[in-house]
Design a protein around this motif. Structure first.
Motif, short mmCIF file in Angstrom:
data_model
loop_
_atom_site.label_atom_id
_atom_site.label_comp_id
_atom_site.label_asym_id
_atom_site.label_seq_id
_atom_site.Cartn_x
_atom_site.Cartn_y
_atom_site.Cartn_z
N THR A 12 0.90 -1.24 0.05
CA THR A 12 -0.01 -0.06 0.03
C THR A 12 1.00 1.25 0.09
O THR A 12 2.14 1.02 0.41
CB THR A 12 -0.97 0.05 1.07
N LYS A 52 -1.37 6.21 2.59
CA LYS A 52 -2.44 5.27 3.15
C LYS A 52 -1.83 4.47 4.19
O LYS A 52 -2.85 4.06 5.28
CB LYS A 52 -2.86 4.01 1.85
N TRP A 53 -0.71 3.83 4.41
CA TRP A 53 -0.39 3.01 5.66
C TRP A 53 -0.43 3.98 6.73
O TRP A 53 -0.69 3.40 7.78
CB TRP A 53 1.11 2.81 5.40
N ARG A 74 -2.42 6.58 7.36
CA ARG A 74 -3.84 6.85 7.80
C ARG A 74 -4.24 5.60 8.45
O ARG A 74 -5.28 5.55 9.26
CB ARG A 74 -4.64 7.29 6.43
N PHE A 75 -3.99 4.49 7.89
CA PHE A 75 -4.46 3.24 8.59
C PHE A 75 -4.01 2.97 9.85
O PHE A 75 -4.79 2.70 10.89
CB PHE A 75 -4.10 1.92 7.49
N ARG A 76 -2.80 3.25 10.21
CA ARG A 76 -2.00 3.18 11.47
C ARG A 76 -2.67 4.31 12.38
O ARG A 76 -3.26 3.97 13.76
CB ARG A 76 -0.57 3.57 11.55
N ILE A 124 -6.32 2.93 13.52
CA ILE A 124 -6.39 1.92 14.22
C ILE A 124 -5.93 2.20 15.78
O ILE A 124 -6.56 2.04 16.76
CB ILE A 124 -5.39 0.84 14.04
N ASP A 131 -14.35 4.43 8.80
CA ASP A 131 -12.91 3.89 9.19
C ASP A 131 -12.90 2.47 8.69
O ASP A 131 -11.90 1.86 8.29
CB ASP A 131 -12.60 4.14 10.68
N PHE A 138 -12.32 1.90 5.00
CA PHE A 138 -10.81 2.27 4.68
C PHE A 138 -10.05 1.12 5.19
O PHE A 138 -8.90 0.72 4.24
CB PHE A 138 -10.62 3.71 5.11
N CYS A 139 -10.01 0.54 6.22
CA CYS A 139 -9.36 -0.34 6.58
C CYS A 139 -9.45 -1.68 6.01
O CYS A 139 -8.50 -2.47 5.51
CB CYS A 139 -9.46 -0.62 8.15
N VAL A 157 -7.44 -1.01 2.68
CA VAL A 157 -6.03 -1.31 2.74
C VAL A 157 -5.63 -2.88 3.26
O VAL A 157 -4.63 -3.37 2.50
CB VAL A 157 -5.65 -0.39 4.06
N CYS A 158 -6.47 -3.60 3.86
CA CYS A 158 -5.99 -5.05 3.91
C CYS A 158 -6.11 -5.84 2.64
O CYS A 158 -5.47 -6.84 2.59
CB CYS A 158 -6.94 -5.51 5.21
#
Length: 125
Positions: free
Chosen positions: A78, A82-83, A85-87, A90, A112, A115-116, A119-120
């Motif tokens: 990714t 995006k990584w 934002r993902f972190r 979480i 949220d 989006f997660c 990304v996954c």
């Protein structure tokens, strides 16, 4: 796997956009040509402006960055943005749960979660 030991070509689709992968430049070109031929037969117009040069580092597409590394294969990552934002998402929800919050905004949680999941999908390919 092909009979000659090379990986077979593959096509990845995101909505109305495709990416072709192949073990060699020639095989990738042939697979792309075949894809275009079938699409033309079905009446799907080819957008030549979107055509990219064949590359082992094709750049970001559909939320992921794809690299082909010799002796390893295809790696799907990714983007850094995006990584991050993902972190952050979480971390935000972990802090809320640890504080004991029980009233969550449903729309925020859905956004949220969506989006997660997105990304996954790029991480586990």
């Amino acid at each position: 796997m092909r009979k000659d030991g090379l990986l077979a070509c593959d096509i990845f689709t995101f909505v109305d956009d495709e990416r072709v992968t192949g073990a060699t430049r020639e095989l990738a070109w042939q697979a792309g040509h075949r894809l275009t031929y079938i699409q033309a037969y079905l009446g799907v117009q080819d957008a030549a402006r979107k055509l990219r040069e064949l590359s082992k580092r094709g750049g970001a597409w559909a939320g992921s960055v794809v690299h082909t590394i010799s002796d390893v294969g295809v790696c799907v990552l990714t983007t850094e943005e995006k990584w991050k934002r993902f972190r952050d998402i979480i971390q935000k929800w972990l802090e809320r749960v640890e504080r004991g919050d029980q009233n969550f905004d449903h729309k925020e949680l859905q956004k949220d979660r969506g989006f997660c999941v997105h990304v996954c999908k790029t991480i586990h390919r």
